[in-house]
Design a protein around this motif. Structure first.
Motif, PDB file in Angstrom:
ATOM      1  N   HIS A 135       0.862  -1.189   0.000  1.00  0.00           N
ATOM      2  CA  HIS A 135       0.000   0.000   0.000  1.00  0.00           C
ATOM      3  C   HIS A 135       0.897   1.236   0.000  1.00  0.00           C
TER       4      HIS A 135
ATOM      5  N   TYR B 294     -10.651   2.965   5.995  1.00  0.00           N
ATOM      6  CA  TYR B 294      -9.647   2.090   5.383  1.00  0.00           C
ATOM      7  C   TYR B 294      -8.283   2.404   5.954  1.00  0.00           C
ATOM      8  N   GLY B 295      -7.459   1.375   6.046  1.00  0.00           N
ATOM      9  CA  GLY B 295      -6.123   1.494   6.634  1.00  0.00           C
ATOM     10  C   GLY B 295      -5.829   0.263   7.470  1.00  0.00           C
ATOM     11  N   SER B 296      -4.628   0.203   8.010  1.00  0.00           N
ATOM     12  CA  SER B 296      -4.254  -0.936   8.843  1.00  0.00           C
ATOM     13  C   SER B 296      -5.086  -0.969  10.112  1.00  0.00           C
TER      14      SER B 296
ATOM     15  N   GLY C  63      -8.800  -3.056   4.976  1.00  0.00           N
ATOM     16  CA  GLY C  63      -7.382  -3.035   5.318  1.00  0.00           C
ATOM     17  C   GLY C  63      -6.957  -4.311   6.009  1.00  0.00           C
TER      18      GLY C  63
ATOM     19  N   TRP D 227     -16.019  -6.417   7.563  1.00  0.00           N
ATOM     20  CA  TRP D 227     -14.606  -6.290   7.186  1.00  0.00           C
ATOM     21  C   TRP D 227     -14.444  -6.841   5.783  1.00  0.00           C
TER      22      TRP D 227
ATOM     23  N   SER E  95      -8.277  -6.323   2.553  1.00  0.00           N
ATOM     24  CA  SER E  95      -7.462  -5.292   1.899  1.00  0.00           C
ATOM     25  C   SER E  95      -7.932  -5.054   0.465  1.00  0.00           C
TER      26      SER E  95
ATOM     27  N   HIS F 135      -4.868   0.204  -3.660  1.00  0.00           N
ATOM     28  CA  HIS F 135      -4.994   1.636  -3.412  1.00  0.00           C
ATOM     29  C   HIS F 135      -5.860   2.327  -4.455  1.00  0.00           C
TER      30      HIS F 135
ATOM     31  N   LEU G 267      -9.727   2.455  -3.781  1.00  0.00           N
ATOM     32  CA  LEU G 267     -10.302   3.062  -2.585  1.00  0.00           C
ATOM     33  C   LEU G 267     -11.347   4.147  -2.877  1.00  0.00           C
TER      34      LEU G 267
ATOM     35  N   LYS H  46      -4.796   9.182   4.739  1.00  0.00           N
ATOM     36  CA  LYS H  46      -6.224   9.045   4.451  1.00  0.00           C
ATOM     37  C   LYS H  46      -7.022  10.305   4.792  1.00  0.00           C
TER      38      LYS H  46
END
Length: 389
Positions: free
Chosen positions: A15, A229-231, A257, A274, A277, A280, A283, A310
């Motif tokens: 990412h 979104y993200g880790s 993510g 969920w 992932s 990018h 998104l 983000k």
């Protein structure tokens, strides 16, 4: 081939980080040798670390003896830019161990010096060394570079998954050896000497996030939707998020993510979905179409020093934002609803959803706020800093 810059960063093609975004802006004019990630902690005997170690070893074995370095299968789904080469480093990840550091320095210099070709020879300009990782400090001054740039985007003394003590000492060494230090936040800049430290805030891919994109097929359509979104890591406030979902059972909460920690508490809520992932470039198909974007961060030193990509991406998508408080919101607070509790989040989400008649006008205002903060603009600022070296 003459190399203009060596870059020590994360694994290329993951990412994209701010390092990847910035270096991409330099590629039209510079030949880049990108060295995939050097570890920031000693390996542990668990399945995740063993799997990552095997992946690293496999890449190194597959690259053995090669002088023309190309992308491996995990690097990117697209072809590499013409002026970019990738190296999987031969190194030992054990920041606090003097023997491991010495061996890594020898392995890396033997691996990288032959790849530099004519750089620094026959009147050619020596390469610039750029690192986003303190673990590269041991090769600074060993690769015939003309200068070292430390690009600091994280508080490594607080970052999850890092051996904090040894890595902080390596960062201090790196700061003293660097001719230029660039940071992504003022809090990070305060750690380093003023005379060689510059603040370069993150940018945003305005074209990607502002250009209308079709709604993702797996984005729920039943009722209002809020998303993140993200880790999903230690800085994500799971408790706030789970309580929020309970308070608003008629909303659907979407998470995108990798799960870097146990998220069973979240998945136990029937209205939290969920989706795993996503690439990018996909998104905007989510952030442009869900009703509210969320930034539910814990209050900790890492978040106080962060400047999350983000935030600007959500704004470029035109999305309403509800967030916990952190310093990087400065400059955008009039466009972000801020609360530090689930009840406050719930109230803000309901108000936003009821005010949908103003959506198009507000979307335009959010996008206009970041249209001059593109990665192209940040790249021009970076070029000026590098030219001064």
């Amino acid at each position: 081939m003459n190399i203009d810059m060596l870059v020590f960063g994360e694994d290329w093609g993951e990412h994209p980080s701010s390092t990847q975004h910035l270096i991409t802006q330099l590629l039209p004019e510079q030949q880049i040798l990108w060295i995939n990630s050097l570890g920031l902690r000693r390996p542990r005997l668990n399945s995740a670390d063993l799997r990552r170690a095997w992946q690293k070893i496999s890449k190194m074995i597959g690259q053995a003896g090669q002088h023309q370095v190309t992308a491996d299968s995990s690097a990117t789904a697209n072809s590499l830019p013409e002026r970019l080469q990738i190296v999987n480093p031969r190194a030992i990840s054990w920041p606090g161990n003097p023997l491991a550091r010495s061996l890594s320095r020898q392995l890396l210099t033997r691996q990288l010096l032959p790849l530099l070709g004519e750089s620094g020879q026959s009147g050619r300009k020596s390469p610039l060394l750029w690192t986003s990782l303190p673990s590269a400090v041991d090769v600074v001054g060993k690769l015939n570079e003309r200068a070292c740039v430390y690009y600091c985007c994280d508080d490594f003394a607080a970052l999850d998954g890092v051996d904090h003590g040894p890595v902080s000492k390596m960062e201090q060494e790196l700061a003293s050896k660097s001719q230029l230090i660039i940071t992504a936040s003022s809090k990070l800049a305060a750690k380093f000497p003023d005379h060689k430290t510059w603040l370069l805030p993150h940018g945003v891919d305005t074209s990607l996030f502002s250009t209308p994109a079709p709604r993702a097929d797996d984005l729920p359509t039943d009722g209002p939707v809020a998303g993140f979104y993200g880790s999903l890591a230690g800085w994500f406030d799971q408790q706030l998020f789970a309580v929020l979902a309970k308070l608003l059972p008629h909303w659907t909460f979407v998470l995108i993510g990798p799960a870097k920690t146990d998220i069973t508490t979240l998945l136990a809520q029937p209205n939290i979905r969920w989706l795993g992932s996503k690439p990018h470039h996909e998104l905007p198909r989510y952030s442009q179409h869900w009703d509210v974007s969320l930034l539910p961060f814990l209050q900790n030193p890492q978040i106080k020093a962060c400047n999350p990509l983000k935030l600007r991406e959500y704004l470029a998508a035109g999305s309403p934002i509800v967030s916990t408080d952190f310093p990087a919101l400065d400059g955008y607070r009039d466009l972000v609803k801020v609360s530090d509790c689930a009840a406050g989040f719930a109230e803000e989400l309901e108000v936003i959803y009821r005010s949908r008649q103003d959506r198009n006008a507000l979307r335009m205002i959010r996008r206009q706020r970041v249209e001059k903060e593109s990665w192209q603009q940040r790249g021009q600022e970076l070029k000026s800093l590098l030219d001064a070296l």
